[in-house]
Motif scaffolding. Structure first.
Motif, PDB file in Angstrom:
ATOM      1  N   LEU A  77       0.865  -1.175  -0.105  1.00 24.25           N
ATOM      2  CA  LEU A  77       0.066  -0.080   0.017  1.00 24.25           C
ATOM      3  C   LEU A  77       0.999   1.225  -0.066  1.00 24.25           C
ATOM      4  O   LEU A  77       0.651   2.152  -0.558  1.00 24.25           O
ATOM      5  CB  LEU A  77      -0.936   0.093   1.211  1.00 24.25           C
ATOM      6  CG  LEU A  77      -1.996  -1.172   1.252  1.00 24.25           C
ATOM      7  CD1 LEU A  77      -2.733  -1.172   2.531  1.00 24.25           C
ATOM      8  CD2 LEU A  77      -3.206  -0.414   0.251  1.00 24.25           C
ATOM      9  N   THR A  78       2.000   1.256   0.852  1.00 22.39           N
ATOM     10  CA  THR A  78       2.852   2.481   0.934  1.00 22.39           C
ATOM     11  C   THR A  78       4.201   2.229   0.748  1.00 22.39           C
ATOM     12  O   THR A  78       4.571   1.073   1.046  1.00 22.39           O
ATOM     13  CB  THR A  78       2.159   3.231   2.325  1.00 22.39           C
ATOM     14  OG1 THR A  78       2.825   2.419   3.369  1.00 22.39           O
ATOM     15  CG2 THR A  78       0.932   3.395   2.533  1.00 22.39           C
ATOM     16  N   PRO A  79       4.837   3.204   0.406  1.00 21.16           N
ATOM     17  CA  PRO A  79       6.321   2.822   0.479  1.00 21.16           C
ATOM     18  C   PRO A  79       7.102   2.629   1.653  1.00 21.16           C
ATOM     19  O   PRO A  79       7.974   1.848   1.725  1.00 21.16           O
ATOM     20  CB  PRO A  79       7.111   4.462  -0.353  1.00 21.16           C
ATOM     21  CG  PRO A  79       5.972   5.199  -0.171  1.00 21.16           C
ATOM     22  CD  PRO A  79       4.608   4.501  -0.059  1.00 21.16           C
ATOM     23  N   TYR A  80       6.728   3.337   2.659  1.00 25.72           N
ATOM     24  CA  TYR A  80       7.430   2.942   3.963  1.00 25.72           C
ATOM     25  C   TYR A  80       7.022   1.576   4.644  1.00 25.72           C
ATOM     26  O   TYR A  80       7.788   1.005   5.402  1.00 25.72           O
ATOM     27  CB  TYR A  80       6.682   3.883   5.017  1.00 25.72           C
ATOM     28  CG  TYR A  80       8.121   5.302   5.153  1.00 25.72           C
ATOM     29  CD1 TYR A  80       9.198   5.016   5.949  1.00 25.72           C
ATOM     30  CD2 TYR A  80       7.824   6.168   4.228  1.00 25.72           C
ATOM     31  CE1 TYR A  80      10.051   5.990   5.852  1.00 25.72           C
ATOM     32  CE2 TYR A  80       8.776   7.241   4.171  1.00 25.72           C
ATOM     33  CZ  TYR A  80      10.085   7.194   5.012  1.00 25.72           C
ATOM     34  OH  TYR A  80      10.867   8.105   4.851  1.00 25.72           O
ATOM     35  N   SER A  81       5.776   1.036   4.072  1.00 25.23           N
ATOM     36  CA  SER A  81       5.766  -0.315   4.713  1.00 25.23           C
ATOM     37  C   SER A  81       6.697  -1.410   3.892  1.00 25.23           C
ATOM     38  O   SER A  81       7.061  -2.459   4.532  1.00 25.23           O
ATOM     39  CB  SER A  81       4.326  -0.799   4.148  1.00 25.23           C
ATOM     40  OG  SER A  81       4.061  -0.879   2.637  1.00 25.23           O
ATOM     41  N   ILE A  82       7.064  -0.975   2.701  1.00 24.48           N
ATOM     42  CA  ILE A  82       7.903  -1.700   2.104  1.00 24.48           C
ATOM     43  C   ILE A  82       9.551  -1.601   2.583  1.00 24.48           C
ATOM     44  O   ILE A  82       9.974  -2.781   2.848  1.00 24.48           O
ATOM     45  CB  ILE A  82       8.049  -1.693   0.533  1.00 24.48           C
ATOM     46  CG1 ILE A  82       6.554  -1.635  -0.029  1.00 24.48           C
ATOM     47  CG2 ILE A  82       9.222  -2.259  -0.143  1.00 24.48           C
ATOM     48  CD1 ILE A  82       6.052  -3.000   0.078  1.00 24.48           C
ATOM     49  N   MET A  83       9.636  -0.232   2.971  1.00 22.71           N
ATOM     50  CA  MET A  83      11.122  -0.102   3.316  1.00 22.71           C
ATOM     51  C   MET A  83      11.206  -0.768   4.924  1.00 22.71           C
ATOM     52  O   MET A  83      12.255  -0.992   5.212  1.00 22.71           O
ATOM     53  CB  MET A  83      11.227   1.520   3.331  1.00 22.71           C
ATOM     54  CG  MET A  83      11.676   2.080   1.939  1.00 22.71           C
ATOM     55  SD  MET A  83      12.143   3.595   1.600  1.00 22.71           S
ATOM     56  CE  MET A  83      10.603   4.357   2.290  1.00 22.71           C
ATOM     57  N   ARG A  84      10.287  -0.409   5.823  1.00 24.62           N
ATOM     58  CA  ARG A  84      10.592  -0.612   6.964  1.00 24.62           C
ATOM     59  C   ARG A  84      10.207  -2.205   7.435  1.00 24.62           C
ATOM     60  O   ARG A  84      10.950  -2.678   8.521  1.00 24.62           O
ATOM     61  CB  ARG A  84       9.378   0.062   7.893  1.00 24.62           C
ATOM     62  CG  ARG A  84       9.673   1.459   7.854  1.00 24.62           C
ATOM     63  CD  ARG A  84       9.268   2.273   9.089  1.00 24.62           C
ATOM     64  NE  ARG A  84       9.770   3.770   9.071  1.00 24.62           N
ATOM     65  CZ  ARG A  84      10.908   4.410   9.316  1.00 24.62           C
ATOM     66  NH1 ARG A  84      11.985   3.709   9.558  1.00 24.62           N
ATOM     67  NH2 ARG A  84      10.933   5.773   9.140  1.00 24.62           N
ATOM     68  N   PHE A  85       9.239  -3.100   6.725  1.00 20.85           N
ATOM     69  CA  PHE A  85       9.083  -4.218   7.222  1.00 20.85           C
ATOM     70  C   PHE A  85       8.726  -5.343   5.908  1.00 20.85           C
ATOM     71  O   PHE A  85       9.277  -6.461   6.071  1.00 20.85           O
ATOM     72  CB  PHE A  85       8.014  -4.472   8.135  1.00 20.85           C
ATOM     73  CG  PHE A  85       6.844  -3.898   7.668  1.00 20.85           C
ATOM     74  CD1 PHE A  85       5.830  -4.700   6.882  1.00 20.85           C
ATOM     75  CD2 PHE A  85       6.364  -2.586   8.199  1.00 20.85           C
ATOM     76  CE1 PHE A  85       4.554  -4.145   6.512  1.00 20.85           C
ATOM     77  CE2 PHE A  85       4.960  -2.230   7.974  1.00 20.85           C
ATOM     78  CZ  PHE A  85       4.133  -2.884   6.975  1.00 20.85           C
ATOM     79  N   LEU A 120     -10.422  -2.042   2.682  1.00 20.11           N
ATOM     80  CA  LEU A 120     -11.028  -3.428   2.655  1.00 20.11           C
ATOM     81  C   LEU A 120     -12.165  -3.739   1.551  1.00 20.11           C
ATOM     82  O   LEU A 120     -13.067  -2.848   1.890  1.00 20.11           O
ATOM     83  CB  LEU A 120     -11.376  -4.202   3.850  1.00 20.11           C
ATOM     84  CG  LEU A 120     -11.449  -5.717   3.902  1.00 20.11           C
ATOM     85  CD1 LEU A 120      -9.974  -6.245   3.471  1.00 20.11           C
ATOM     86  CD2 LEU A 120     -11.808  -6.238   5.274  1.00 20.11           C
ATOM     87  N   ASP A 121     -12.011  -4.093   0.609  1.00 17.12           N
ATOM     88  CA  ASP A 121     -13.013  -4.406  -0.269  1.00 17.12           C
ATOM     89  C   ASP A 121     -13.470  -2.991  -1.134  1.00 17.12           C
ATOM     90  O   ASP A 121     -14.537  -2.851  -1.861  1.00 17.12           O
ATOM     91  CB  ASP A 121     -14.517  -4.610   0.489  1.00 17.12           C
ATOM     92  CG  ASP A 121     -14.672  -5.985   1.175  1.00 17.12           C
ATOM     93  OD1 ASP A 121     -14.062  -6.912   0.451  1.00 17.12           O
ATOM     94  OD2 ASP A 121     -15.035  -6.113   2.046  1.00 17.12           O
ATOM     95  N   ARG A 122     -12.371  -2.159  -0.993  1.00 17.24           N
ATOM     96  CA  ARG A 122     -12.689  -1.047  -1.898  1.00 17.24           C
ATOM     97  C   ARG A 122     -11.647  -0.784  -3.323  1.00 17.24           C
ATOM     98  O   ARG A 122     -11.378   0.152  -3.729  1.00 17.24           O
ATOM     99  CB  ARG A 122     -12.373   0.332  -0.977  1.00 17.24           C
ATOM    100  CG  ARG A 122     -13.414   0.305   0.114  1.00 17.24           C
ATOM    101  CD  ARG A 122     -13.329   1.690   0.797  1.00 17.24           C
ATOM    102  NE  ARG A 122     -13.857   2.638  -0.241  1.00 17.24           N
ATOM    103  CZ  ARG A 122     -13.934   4.018   0.368  1.00 17.24           C
ATOM    104  NH1 ARG A 122     -13.743   4.368   1.438  1.00 17.24           N
ATOM    105  NH2 ARG A 122     -14.337   4.933  -0.660  1.00 17.24           N
ATOM    106  N   ASN A 123     -11.029  -1.845  -3.478  1.00 21.18           N
ATOM    107  CA  ASN A 123     -10.130  -2.017  -4.711  1.00 21.18           C
ATOM    108  C   ASN A 123      -9.028  -0.800  -4.589  1.00 21.18           C
ATOM    109  O   ASN A 123      -8.964  -0.290  -5.738  1.00 21.18           O
ATOM    110  CB  ASN A 123     -10.802  -2.057  -5.829  1.00 21.18           C
ATOM    111  CG  ASN A 123     -10.126  -2.583  -7.080  1.00 21.18           C
ATOM    112  OD1 ASN A 123      -8.954  -3.349  -6.809  1.00 21.18           O
ATOM    113  ND2 ASN A 123     -10.437  -2.249  -8.213  1.00 21.18           N
TER     114      ASN A 123
END
Length: 222
Positions: A118-126, A191-194
């Motif tokens: 969903l977000t860049p920081y989610s990829i970079m942090r965990f 959730l459920d909002r594509n």
């Protein structure tokens, strides 16, 4: 006790209080572990992260035997199982944060890729998040489940229980745990909002970028 160890105890106290005061863990839930060169520092069993006395923090040897302080969290074995397979990481944060725990209760979740990008920081942090099967708190089989995925995942959801996150430093682990909860909240809201997700190319670009700089200082949380 060395000056450096005193500083690390103060950091555990600081971050524990910060996590508690912002509602990321409640009551006596959650625990923090930090691997040292010759052992571990671990929050005590049945303690509130919002009110830790640095002198009460458990000092353990490398095998988990208590050397000083109060008895450690009964979930120490989770921390050890995690870092036994992550030699470059030093810290583990386990919380019962609301949104991450809620996701751990949902049916039909991919256990090898719980959250979409969903977000860049989610990829970079965990990065990707795994989901382990349910076992009661304190069940040693949880350690076996963590050991199966620890080499490939920095963040794991324990089914119907909560998140556990590793990091190169205590600050890095705390920031990753906070980012995981924020991403879990976004996931539940969308959730459920594509929602529009990051593309595989964008994820690869983030994974090939330098990690966000993390220091061990116990200053502000930004």
């Amino acid at each position: 006790m060395s000056g450096n160890e005193n500083t690390l105890r103060e950091q555990i106290t600081f971050f524990g209080r910060s996590l508690f005061e912002r509602g990321l863990t409640a009551g006596s839930s959650g625990n923090i572990g930090l691997r040292l060169e010759d052992g571990w520092l671990m929050t005590p069993t049945n303690c509130c992260l919002g009110n830790i006395d640095p002198a009460d923090i458990s000092r353990l040897d490398l095998h988990g035997n208590l050397l000083s302080g109060k008895a450690p969290s009964k979930e120490f074995f989770l921390h050890k199982a995690f870092l036994d397979h992550r030699p470059d990481d030093r810290a583990v944060v386990h919380l019962h944060s609301t949104y991450a725990t809620a996701i751990s209760c949902l049916p039909g979740i991919d256990p090898m890729n719980v959250l979409p990008p969903l977000t860049p920081y989610s990829i970079m942090r965990f990065g990707k998040v795994a989901l382990t099967p349910y076992h009661r708190p304190g069940d040693k089989r949880l350690g076996d489940e963590i050991a199966k995925v620890a080499s490939d995942y920095r963040a794991v959801l324990l089914a119907n229980h909560g998140p556990i996150v590793a990091g190169k430093s205590l600050k890095a682990a705390v920031y990753a745990a906070e980012e995981l909860e924020a991403t879990a909240k976004l996931f539940m809201l969308l959730l459920d909002r594509n929602p529009r997700l990051l593309t595989p190319e964008q994820v690869d670009e983030l994974n090939n970028s330098p990690e966000p700089q993390q220091s061990d200082a116990s200053g502000g949380c930004c």
